[in-house]
Design a protein around this motif. Structure first.
Motif, PDB file in Angstrom:
ATOM      1  N   SER A   7     -18.945   0.448  -7.127  1.00 21.14           N
ATOM      2  CA  SER A   7     -18.420  -0.702  -7.844  1.00 21.14           C
ATOM      3  C   SER A   7     -18.278  -1.920  -6.934  1.00 21.14           C
ATOM      4  O   SER A   7     -18.205  -1.781  -5.713  1.00 21.14           O
TER       5      SER A   7
ATOM      6  N   THR B 155     -13.728   5.329  -3.520  1.00 22.30           N
ATOM      7  CA  THR B 155     -14.153   4.491  -2.403  1.00 22.30           C
ATOM      8  C   THR B 155     -13.670   3.065  -2.620  1.00 22.30           C
ATOM      9  O   THR B 155     -13.324   2.673  -3.722  1.00 22.30           O
ATOM     10  N   MET B 156     -13.693   2.304  -1.549  1.00 20.53           N
ATOM     11  CA  MET B 156     -13.303   0.903  -1.622  1.00 20.53           C
ATOM     12  C   MET B 156     -14.430   0.121  -2.310  1.00 20.53           C
ATOM     13  O   MET B 156     -15.582   0.222  -1.908  1.00 20.53           O
ATOM     14  N   PRO B 157     -14.112  -0.652  -3.386  1.00 19.48           N
ATOM     15  CA  PRO B 157     -15.161  -1.457  -4.023  1.00 19.48           C
ATOM     16  C   PRO B 157     -15.693  -2.504  -3.043  1.00 19.48           C
ATOM     17  O   PRO B 157     -14.975  -2.934  -2.151  1.00 19.48           O
TER      18      PRO B 157
ATOM     19  N   LEU C 135      -9.023   5.197  -6.549  1.00 18.37           N
ATOM     20  CA  LEU C 135     -10.485   5.113  -6.545  1.00 18.37           C
ATOM     21  C   LEU C 135     -11.032   5.924  -5.377  1.00 18.37           C
ATOM     22  O   LEU C 135     -10.415   5.992  -4.320  1.00 18.37           O
TER      23      LEU C 135
ATOM     24  N   VAL D  74     -10.022  -3.791 -11.322  1.00 20.44           N
ATOM     25  CA  VAL D  74     -10.071  -2.378 -10.916  1.00 20.44           C
ATOM     26  C   VAL D  74      -9.898  -1.472 -12.138  1.00 20.44           C
ATOM     27  O   VAL D  74     -10.500  -0.399 -12.224  1.00 20.44           O
TER      28      VAL D  74
ATOM     29  N   VAL E 281      -7.362  -5.906  -2.717  1.00 16.18           N
ATOM     30  CA  VAL E 281      -8.314  -4.961  -3.310  1.00 16.18           C
ATOM     31  C   VAL E 281      -7.997  -3.535  -2.833  1.00 16.18           C
ATOM     32  O   VAL E 281      -8.006  -2.598  -3.625  1.00 16.18           O
ATOM     33  N   GLU E 282      -7.669  -3.416  -1.559  1.00 18.84           N
ATOM     34  CA  GLU E 282      -7.372  -2.076  -1.045  1.00 18.84           C
ATOM     35  C   GLU E 282      -6.090  -1.520  -1.656  1.00 18.84           C
ATOM     36  O   GLU E 282      -5.999  -0.328  -1.973  1.00 18.84           O
TER      37      GLU E 282
ATOM     38  N   LYS F  75       0.840  -1.203   0.000  1.00 22.64           N
ATOM     39  CA  LYS F  75       0.000   0.000   0.000  1.00 22.64           C
ATOM     40  C   LYS F  75       0.872   1.250   0.000  1.00 22.64           C
ATOM     41  O   LYS F  75       0.564   2.224  -0.679  1.00 22.64           O
TER      42      LYS F  75
ATOM     43  N   THR G  49     -11.953   1.795 -13.355  1.00 23.02           N
ATOM     44  CA  THR G  49     -11.456   3.140 -13.659  1.00 23.02           C
ATOM     45  C   THR G  49     -11.661   3.499 -15.130  1.00 23.02           C
ATOM     46  O   THR G  49     -11.839   4.664 -15.456  1.00 23.02           O
TER      47      THR G  49
ATOM     48  N   PRO H 167     -17.333   4.347 -10.412  1.00 25.32           N
ATOM     49  CA  PRO H 167     -16.339   3.969  -9.409  1.00 25.32           C
ATOM     50  C   PRO H 167     -16.848   4.048  -7.963  1.00 25.32           C
ATOM     51  O   PRO H 167     -16.356   3.333  -7.100  1.00 25.32           O
TER      52      PRO H 167
ATOM     53  N   LYS I 242      -7.031  -0.295  -4.935  1.00 22.33           N
ATOM     54  CA  LYS I 242      -7.852   0.916  -4.773  1.00 22.33           C
ATOM     55  C   LYS I 242      -6.929   2.124  -4.604  1.00 22.33           C
ATOM     56  O   LYS I 242      -7.149   3.181  -5.206  1.00 22.33           O
TER      57      LYS I 242
END
Lengths: 186, 424
Positions: free
Chosen positions: B122, B98-100, B96, B147, B87-88, A130, B151, B119, B91
């Motif tokens: 999602s 927000t978090m999908p 993005l 992702v 996923v984060e 991250k 986008t 987005p 993101k």
């Protein structure tokens, strides 16, 4: 009369363009700040995770005092760093200490099988990713912002309102860019 | 990449109108066939109504429909921490807003897709089998691809097409079936006037022909537009992860699987990262599928050298397609112009190996199907199905009597319910 109207029209046009440029500069600057905040969140998270990892590992690694000490030292230095450049340097040091730690972990198969350790390790790996991705995004935003500041005609507005180019967040050398490699297959 | 988003929006509108027109055409002939010479008014108005309703439904709840069709279940981070982490990460990389939402399909076939309107709303969906088969870097590649669909604003278009395509297939199916049950009776009662009957017969034939062709045509249209965006999503994914090998070997693993995804169908097939409906050998080379042949995608990814730019991907694509399609550009001009050098990440990221993954997969699928796990003091893990009605159970290994945690079972059952409520 006609010339006056054209003049007024031109002035209004210029003012509108001016406002547009100013607003887009503010927007880009906010994006840079926002993406920096994201890096900061992740860096802080990593600093929070490291004591967890050390705690889990300590029970298994009784004879690795120096490794733990260098991690703790690098961590506290990283936590007190302020500017972008300082942070980049301190984080590189911390990366180095962490990769040494993971090399040593290789000698402790029981630790590698520990569920808690695996969970913390996954969190740490993810946090490191991250940080890398947030940095990637931050540098992209900085590029957009700096381009805008240096290019004509937005550079005029930028100097008038004292917009300053932002600093890239670069790690010092190519080797430090890599996340420490640990091979579990052996 | 703004123009790309614009193009996608325009394509969505073209598809919306094109699908509408073909529905109207179908309505015209079916109406004629069923109700005689003035039937086209009724047929077309019904078709128009269906078109309006379908469009509204697919715009506002297309994602919910697609998710329900594929039996996807929304999950919390505790169920699969690594999936959420990955996923984060993507993101963050894709910036993005927000978090999908994250969903898992309890199926052992490996695959994934993304859906949603924009987005902000999602969802990313993976199968349990995907989580078991892929390592961290590969999973990251797949999620980056999904992702990228978000986008690039592909998701609205893809979801929209899935719903419309699904309804066209469904409608012509109904029509064809109805022929068996008295559809023809009306025409035979009117056949007293010979000319009318003949005309109706012709109309009927055309209607049948259209009903058979419409789904195929719709699918072809859909394929034509969606192939390019798969390449593009691959290119964008590499820009995010900077590690082409991750996605390449993930695609290889998915394509090598000979298990078909049970909940996938003709309509939703186009959403997935690799076509879920084709059997083994075919999957690697199939030419007329929604997706470009996987083998080709893998080759392109593996031949990327020097950087993770869009231009680098285009170069790899062109050199692979030498002679045949060299001049086809899969990346929009603004993407190519972005020439800032992007370093690739070197292989050898830290990998966390999964232990006894087959058992893990079974447990994950059981968790998704509301099972509760009970640990006996003798060490045996007992899996309790959600519809068990007894209070106690004896351990099959040591014979101890264990109490069933009914409250936990209840809570887990209500979890999905609450979830469905929030989705609706």
């Amino acid at each position: 009369m006609g010339i006056l109207l054209i003049l007024i029209g031109l002035i209004i046009l210029f003012v509108l363009i001016f406002i547009g440029i100013y607003n887009s500069l503010v927007q880009l600057r906010n994006r840079v700040r926002n993406s920096w905040a994201q890096i900061d969140v992740q860096l802080k998270r990593r600093h929070d995770l490291i004591p967890n990892l050390v705690e889990t590992a300590k029970g298994y690694m009784k004879h690795e005092r120096t490794t733990f000490e260098s991690i703790t030292k690098a961590r506290s230095e990283a936590m007190s760093a302020q500017s972008v450049g300082e942070k980049a340097r301190a984080e590189s040091n911390l990366n180095g200490a962490m990769s040494k730690f993971f090399l040593v972990v290789e000698n402790y198969p029981e630790l590698k099988a520990n569920q808690n350790f695996l969970a913390v390790q996954e969190e740490l790996t993810s946090t490191e990713n991250k940080i890398a991705f947030a940095r990637q995004n931050y540098n992209d935003q900085v590029l957009f912002f700096n381009n805008k500041i240096q290019m004509f005609p937005s550079n005029i507005v930028a100097t008038m309102f004292n917009f300053k180019t932002s600093e890239y967040f670069e790690l010092e050398s190519a080797t430090e860019r890599e996340v420490p490699k640990v091979d579990f297959t052996s | 990449m703004w123009e790309l988003i614009q193009t996608n929006r325009r394509r969505s509108i073209v598809l919306f109108i094109g699908m509408g027109l073909s529905l109207l055409l179908l309505g015209f002939f079916i109406g004629e066939a069923f109700w005689g010479s003035d039937g086209w008014i009724a047929g077309m108005s019904i078709a128009f109504l269906i078109w309006l309703i379908m469009s509204a439904v697919s715009y506002f709840s297309g994602d919910a429909i697609v998710l329900a069709m594929s039996h996807a279940k929304r999950v919390t981070p505790e169920i699969h921490p690594r999936l959420f982490n990955v996923v984060e990460e993507m993101k963050i990389a894709a910036n993005l807003p927000t978090m999908p939402k994250v969903y898992i399909i309890p199926d052992i076939a490996p695959n994934a897709f993304a859906t949603g309107r924009n987005p902000e709303t999602s969802s990313v969906v993976v199968t349990a089998g995907l989580l078991e088969k892929l390592d961290r870097d590969e999973l990251q590649g797949v999620i980056a691809h999904e992702v990228s669909h978000i986008t690039n604003r592909d998701i609205l278009f893809m979801t929209f097409s899935a719903v419309i395509l699904g309804s066209i297939v469904f409608l012509s199916h109904i029509f064809l079936r109805s022929l068996w049950f008295g559809g023809g009776r009306r025409s035979s009662s009117r056949s007293s006037s010979k000319g009318g009957g003949q005309l109706q017969l012709i109309m009927m034939l055309i209607a049948i022909l259209l009903a058979v062709l419409a789904p195929i045509m719709a699918q072809l249209l859909y394929f034509a537009i969606s192939r390019k965006r798969e390449y593009l999503a691959d290119a964008s994914a590499i820009r995010l992860t900077r590690y082409p090998e991750g996605l390449a070997s993930a695609l290889e693993k998915i394509a090598a699987s000979d298990i078909n995804l049970e909940s996938a169908n003709k309509a939703t097939a186009g959403l997935f990262i690799v076509n879920p409906l084709i059997k083994k050998g075919q999957r690697l080379t199939a030419l007329t599928s929604t997706h470009p042949p996987v083998l080709e995608r893998i080759k392109i990814l593996r031949s990327i050298a020097g950087g993770a730019n869009y231009a680098d991907y285009q170069r790899a694509y062109s050199s692979l397609k030498q002679g045949t399609e060299t001049r086809t550009s899969i990346i929009p001009p603004s993407g190519i112009q972005d020439t800032k050098k992007i370093e690739l990440t070197k292989p050898g990221k830290r990998e966390i190996t999964a232990e006894s993954s087959r058992r893990k997969l079974d447990d994950l699928i059981r968790t998704l199907n509301d099972f509760v796990f009970l640990q006996c003091t003798c060490g045996l893990k007992i899996k309790i199905p959600p519809d068990l009605k007894v209070n106690n159970i004896s351990c099959p290994r040591c014979g101890r009597i264990l109490e069933i945690p009914l409250s936990q079972l209840q809570r887990i059952k209500s979890r999905w319910k609450a979830d469905k409520a929030t989705n609706a």
